[in-house]
Structures are given as structure tokens and as C-alpha cells.
Design an enzyme around this catalytic site. Structure first.
Site, short mmCIF file in Angstrom:
data_model
loop_
_atom_site.label_atom_id
_atom_site.label_comp_id
_atom_site.label_asym_id
_atom_site.label_seq_id
_atom_site.Cartn_x
_atom_site.Cartn_y
_atom_site.Cartn_z
CD GLU A 171 -14.61 -108.81 73.08
OE1 GLU A 171 -14.01 -109.64 72.35
OE2 GLU A 171 -14.94 -107.68 72.70
CG HIS A 184 -23.15 -103.32 68.24
ND1 HIS A 184 -23.02 -104.13 67.14
CD2 HIS A 184 -21.89 -102.91 68.55
CE1 HIS A 184 -21.75 -104.19 66.79
NE2 HIS A 184 -21.04 -103.46 67.63
#
Lengths: 100, 329, 308
Positions: B68, B136
Site C-alpha cells: 500500500e 477489516h
């Protein structure tokens, strides 16, 4: 006997689906295992297959239409000469569905 | 197709709204790119890039490894060099891995170079709890709202997903565009004509007279559900969808509260230093004290456990109770 | 760039930084004494189609790349005549017109940005390459490894230059990094790599030119490690940790001293010439300083300009 095909609750969290493609027209006879219609959810295509034999008599939704879970998509019957009532059928058409 | 007040529109899913905005912009500008995990042939984890790889090819729709920080940094560097990348970060929880290039570089680039360089990059991500566990499930938009130089938007309908994404892809600085997992199954009408929704513009989703509910993202659905319950109890709630968190449209909220006299802020994220706290503070600066309650996740991580997740995240019942309490009923 | 030109540039950097450090208002600076050959040798390999990004030790590289000394001094002193109106300073100054895309003060923070600039060049097909200069300190950072990987996968036109001055603030390379040869970090990703003496400007220039050539041919990224020494402490506020004796030894390795000695011994440079070059450097710096001092600070009223 008259059967109704309703939108299956195939995918959790889904309230509405879109009709993609019918695999028959009024008058088409289906056997168990035949693909009847493809429905589209937000993430997958649901293949609805006949779980019994029957003749497709009326479509209540066209490709591109949206329907909520549980609403009737089509009406089937055992024999081609049975009269179709105005409302929905008494029984639910047995189906199997596969999410692709 | 349908026509509402003369506007031709089509009912589509969120992901289709994303694809439409991207397709239009990618056709219009060859410098629009997509970078992210599984965005190419796979079409995105939520199918939000379906068909774009086939149309625009591997150079413009690039799969990245799980990295990322580098993915966002590369998007930012390409943006600073004249391209318009969209970097897809599948879960908002992982956005923090790329905070250095996004916040330390992209958000500060124009300021630190005295206007010489800027980074028109869109970081698209998906927030929200949906049974996937503590890492998440987060809604972190409040963390981003205070970064000078960074714009933050969060649609609650496919029409807004389309319109805000269109605007994001033409913005001249970094934008974080936030979808929500639980909104994906809910289709909506999107105008057939090309449409841009400007940033800094909230919208009244449901008019009302007794209390203002200011919210965004998936919680707009919860607010509307609560408003329906309240109607039945004789309480009229006005639901405002903020849509744009930075810049924030406090005027629409203020206009509403001038009428209703009370504010409830609702978010799925934490209330501490949350979106609601900022809305209330700005409202106070605007018009002075008004009765206010803030609703958000309980101060706990959001577990994948169905009982605990449901207890942590606000639902319509909790909103109704809070409003009754605020209004002294 | 010929040997005299290299020497001239290195002397300019040294004189510039020395003059800067003498001012009471010098601010927070990272100086590159001992590392001038890396900046100058690297610049010899770059053209006006290329861009250079650096970390926080940016003054030498910016000057080597051709940024105007007066403008750079103004930027460092916070004056509006700097390329970024005095807002970037040493940690963030950017002068893309000169091929200096910018410095970034977060260690390793510019590495993935550089890969993005390289991606843009690859897609635009403008024939340029991107060089990113970082120290041994950045070699422990995750984003370096992420970027090495992606740039190798995508064959980005990116030249990684590791200026290994063997010390990260107070931490020796041996204590911080497992590989003894830092170019091995690039080798893990299958790219062109080399480790050279960063104190020999001709050596750096030759290696950088070869590396840049590889990258220009579209054969993917390259990793060039230049081993140098840091003659001063990490920054103008950091304590020096090395002994006087060590520093004296290190100063004997000064790249400027080496270049002068080499040119003199090969007959390319007379002592008088060397002294003239020093004076020339001092004059250019004085000019730069005067230019900077003549430029005002920004008005406080511009504090909210260019936020975005």
C-alpha cells in the site's frame, strides 16, 4: 399444478437483484437441472436451475428489471393447458441456484 | 430507464456507478490510470472496475502487489508528474499503511512547493463493518478530515458515487473517496446524462421539522430507517447526507437546525474526535449552542463476532432511542 | 562533465554549505560534506530530460543538478525568491525546471514518489529517467523494498542511488543493516547493481552513466551504491559521536581533496589554479548570499495560500 418462481435469497445482505437473461419463453418445457434464468446481484451472477420439471407459462419480469427478494419472476405449470390465475401460484417451483 | 421530474436515469449498483464514472473519465483523458490489487482482469474485489481492463489495457489498469505504501506513493508521484491515477485500497483499514505518501507528501505538496507542484490523485477505499473482523471493518474518515490539503468524500447512493467520483477525478489535489461495504447491494437511480456532484455540498435526503440528523455513508440508510420509525411515533426527523466531509457543508446543516432546533450526528466510526464532533463544533461556531447528541460506534474494536459487531455498530433502534432522549420524550 | 567542472561543482557545494552554516540564522540543516562526489558524479549522468529526487540531505544534489545557487540560498533562508517561496526549505525544496523534482524530509519517503515520476515518464514516453538519491538510513525502510519490487516488475526507468555514508545519525551501517553490500538489496529483485567508491567523483560519474544507460534502454531499474563518508554530524542540531582522531582520518578522504590531488598529480591542475577555483566558489556563494539576503520573507498573510 401452478408454481411460482420467486427471487431466491441467494446472497446475504441482498435486497434487490436485476434480471439478466431468461433461458426460455412462455411454452418452454424445463427438466430438473435446466438453467431457467440468470440473475445479477451486486457481486455475482446467480444461476437459477429447475429442481423439478415444469412448463414456463408467464414471465413477470424482463431482462434489465429489478425485483426484490421473494417477489415473483415467473409462473410455471405441470401441463401446458392449465389455466393461469391472476395472482401468484399456490406452490413454489423447486429450484437450485448456483452463484458464479 | 426511468424518468423522475424529467431527468432520465437508470437503476444500477454502486460498483456500476464507479465503473461508469471511471470509464467516462478514462475515455475523456488518456492520463487517468487505475492502480491497485486485483483491479485488472479480476475487475476489483467488489467488481468496481469490471470491464475497464478489457477496454483500456494493462498499462492503464495496473495490478499491484500487496504494497500500500509504494502503491499510493507511485500514484502520488505520477499525479505530481501530470497523470491522474486512482489508487484502490481495498479496505480502509489498510489506508494507514500509505499515510506517509498520502498525508506527508501528497496533501502537503502544493503548500510546500509554493504552488509549483500538486498531486491530483484519487485514493478510493471501502469502509465499514460487515463480519470481517477488527482489521477489516473500520471507518476512519474522521482521521482524514483535519489534514489540510486533503479532500474526503463518502457517497451513500450510486448517483452520488458516480457524481462524486467524476468530480474527484477532475480535482487538482489528493482526494480520498470512501465507499461502504453494506451499500454495495443497494441499487439506485443514476442520471443518464454526464453529471458532476461538487464537493462541499450536503443534501437533504428526507425533510423534517423536529430534529436534524446529520450523517454520511451507510449510516444514511440507518438514519432513514430510524426516521420512518419516528414518523410512526409522531416525530419528524430531517435527514442530511453530508456526502463531502472535507470540505464540509455546514450551511445546509445550520439551515436545517435553525428550523428543527436540535441536532443528532450519526456515524459508523468512533465518536471521539469524530465526524459528528466536528459538525457540532462548526455548527456551534455558526449559530451558538443547540441541543446535540452524537451517535457512533461504541468505543471498542469491531469484532467479526455477529453479536458483538451488532452491539458495536449503530442501528435504527439506537438512533430512535437517542432522538427520544434528546427531545426529552 | 570534465574533471575541472566536477571539481568546480564540488567546491561550490562545500563553500555554499560552509557559508550557510556560518550564519546565525542558518536554521535546521543537513550538510553533505564528504558526499559531494556522489551528488556531482550522479549529475554528470543525468540530462535535462531527467528528474532527481532526494531525501533531506538535498543542498549538494540540488546545486549539482544546476539549481541556481541564489535561489537555493533564498529557499534555505525562507525568502520568497526561493523556488518554493521559502516554504520548502532544505527538507522539501523542489525545482523541477532544473531537473530537481524535489527533496522530501521523511527518510525513504521520496522513493515511491520517484517511482511514480518514473511511471509517468515511461507512459508519456518522454525518454527521460528518474534518479532517486537516499542514504544507508533509508535502506531499512519497508517502502524501499516495496518500490524496488514494483519498479523491477514494471521495468520502471528508475535509478536508485544509495549514498552510503556508513552512518545514520549515530547508528553505523553495520549495526543497522544486515547486508554489507547495499547494492545487494537491488540484486534481490534482479536489477542492474553495483557498489563503487563514492569518494571518487570520476568513478561515480562513470558508474552512474553506465547505470543510467541501462535504464534509458528500457531494461528496467538499476541500483548504484556509492560508499562515502560524512565529515560532519548528521545535522546542525545533532551531536557528533565520533572522536577527533576519527574525524581527522575521515577528512583525509575528502572527495574534494582527492580530486585536487589527482588533478595535480596528473598535471591537469596547478596549485594556483586550485586556489583560483576556491576563490571562484567563494565568490559565487557570496553572490548567492547577497541575492538571498535581498529577498524578503513571505508576508504572514499568505499563510493560507496554496493549501489545496
Amino acid at each position: 399444478m401452478i408454481y411460482k418462481l420467486s427471487v431466491p435469497a441467494a446472497v446475504p445482505g441482498v435486497d434487490e437483484i436485476r434480471i439478466l437473461e431468461w433461458q426460455g419463453t412462455p411454452g418452454t418445457a424445463f427438466e430438473a437441472g435446466d438453467l431457467i434464468v440468470e440473475l445479477e446481484t451486486h457481486k455475482a451472477v446467480v444461476e437459477v436451475r429447475a429442481g423439478q420439471s415444469g412448463i414456463l407459462r408467464e414471465l413477470r419480469a424482463e431482462p434489465g428489471d429489478w425485483r426484490g427478494i421473494g417477489l415473483v419472476l415467473a409462473v410455471f405449470s405441470d401441463r401446458a393447458d392449465e389455466a393461469i390465475p391472476a395472482g401468484d401460484g399456490d406452490a413454489d417451483l423447486k429450484v437450485e441456484f448456483e452463484i458464479t | 430507464m426511468s424518468a423522475d421530474h424529467g431527468v432520465a436515469s437508470t437503476k444500477i449498483y454502486f460498483r456500476e456507478a464507479n465503473v461508469r464514472a471511471l470509464r467516462e473519465e478514462m475515455r475523456q483523458n488518456p492520463r487517468v490510470l487505475i492502480l491497485g490489487q486485483d483491479v485488472g482482469a479480476f475487475g476489483g474485489s467488489y467488481r468496481e472496475f469490471d470491464g475497464l481492463y478489457r477496454e483500456f489495457g494493462a498499462a492503464r489498469v495496473r495490478d499491484t502487489p500487496v504494497a500500500e505504501a509504494a502503491s499510493i506513493g507511485i500514484g502520488v508521484g505520477a499525479a505530481a508528474s501530470g497523470f491522474r491515477p486512482l489508487v484502490c485500497i481495498t479496505y480502509m483499514d489498510f489506508l494507514m499503511l500509505g499515510f506517509d505518501p498520502l498525508i506527508n507528501y501528497a496533501a502537503k505538496l502544493r503548500y510546500k512547493t509554493g504552488g509549483l507542484l500538486t498531486a491530483p490523485v484519487v485514493v478510493k477505499t471501502t469502509a465499514g463493518a460487515f463480519g470481517q473482523g477488527v482489521a477489516h471493518s473500520q471507518c476512519l474518515e474522521a482521521w482524514l478530515m483535519s489534514v489540510p490539503g486533503l479532500k474526503v468524500v463518502a457517497p451513500s447512493t450510486p448517483a452520488d458515487a458516480y457524481g462524486l467520483m467524476k468530480t474527484a477525478l477532475r480535482s487538482d489535489g489528493p482526494v480520498v473517496y470512501i465507499d461502504h461495504k453494506r451499500l454495495f447491494p443497494i441499487p439506485g437511480e443514476v442520471p443518464d446524462a454526464e453529471t458532476f456532484i461538487p464537493f462541499g455540498q450536503a443534501v437533504v435526503r428526507k425533510p423534517g421539522s423536529d430534529v436534524t440528523v446529520a450523517t454520511h455513508g451507510f449510516m444514511v440508510r440507518i438514519a432513514l430507517e430510524a426516521a420512518l420509525i419516528l414518523e410512526g411515533e409522531g416525530v419528524s426527523a430531517e435527514v442530511i447526507d453530508l456526502r463531502s466531509l472535507a470540505p464540509l457543508d455546514i450551511n445546509t446543516v445550520a439551515q436545517s437546525v435553525s428550523k428543527t432546533g436540535a441536532l443528532v450526528t450519526l456515524e459508523e466510526g468512533q465518536t471521539t474526535c469524530g465526524v459528528g464532533a466536528e459538525v457540532a463544533a462548526r455548527l456551534y461556531e455558526c449559530m451558538g449552542m443547540r441541543p446535540w447528541a452524537r451517535i457512533g460506534a461504541l468505543p471498542a474494536p469491531v469484532s467479526s463476532n455477529p453479536v458483538l459487531e451488532a452491539a458495536t455498530i449503530p442501528d435504527a433502534a439506537r438512533v430512535v432511542t437517542a432522538i427520544h432522549l434528546l427531545l426529552g420524550q | 562533465m570534465n574533471s575541472i567542472e566536477s571539481l568546480r561543482l564540488m567546491m561550490l557545494i562545500r563553500a555554499f554549505e560552509t557559508a550557510l552554516a556560518k550564519r546565525p540564522d542558518h536554521g535546521f540543516q543537513l550538510l553533505s560534506s564528504g558526499e559531494e562526489a556522489v551528488a556531482v558524479g550522479l549529475s554528470a549522468a543525468l540530462t535535462d530530460k531527467d528528474q532527481l529526487l532526494t531525501g533531506g540531505r538535498s543542498i549538494g544534489p540540488a546545486l549539482a543538478r544546476g539549481a541556481e545557487p541564489g535561489a537555493v540560498m533564498a529557499e534555505l533562508l525562507g525568502r520568497v525568491a526561493g523556488p518554493n517561496r521559502g516554504r520548502g526549505g532544505r527538507g522539501h525544496m523542489a525545482d523541477p525546471e532544473s531537473g530537481f523534482f524535489g527533496a522530501h524530509a521523511v527518510v525513504g519517503g521520496n522513493i515511491s514518489i520517484a517511482a511514480g515520476v518514473a511511471l509517468a515518464k515511461q507512459m508519456a514516453g518522454d525518454g527521460g529517467i528518474v534518479a532517486v538519491l537516499f542514504g544507508d538510513g533509508a535502506c531499512g525502510a519497508g517502502v524501499l523494498h516495496e518500490t524496488l519490487n514494483i519498479s523491477a516488475c514494471w521495468r520502471l526507468p528508475l535509478l536508485f542511488i544509495c549514498n552510503n555514508n556508513q552512518l545514520s545519525v549515530s547508528t553505523a551501517r553495520t549495526a543497522a543493516l544486515a547486508p554489507a553490500k547495499l547494492s545487494d538489496l537491488g540484486a534481490a529483485f534482479g536489477m542492474w547493481t553495483r557498489t563503487v567508491d563514492g569518494l571518487d567523483v570520476a568513478c561515480v560519474a562513470a558508474a552512474a552513466t553506465e547505470a543510467a544507460g541501462h535504464v534509458r534502454e528500457g531494461r528496467g531499474p538499476a541500483f548504484l551504491e556509492c560508499v562515502s563518508v560524512r565529515l560532519l554530524s548528521h545535522s546542525t542540531t545533532a551531536r557528533e559521536t565520533r572522536s577527533r582522531a576519527t574525524l581527522t582520518e575521515l577528512r583525509a578522504q575528502c572527495p574534494i581533496r582527492r580530486q585536487v590531488a589527482y588533478l595535480q598529480s596528473s598535471g591537469y591542475l596547478e596549485i594556483a589554479q586550485a586556489e583560483a577555483l576556491e576563490r571562484e566558489a567563494a565568490d559565487r556563494v557570496a553572490e548567492a548570499m547577497a541575492f538571498a539576503d535581498a529577498s524578503p520573507y513571505p508576508e504572514a498573510s499568505e499563510v493560507l495560500d496554496h493549501v489545496g
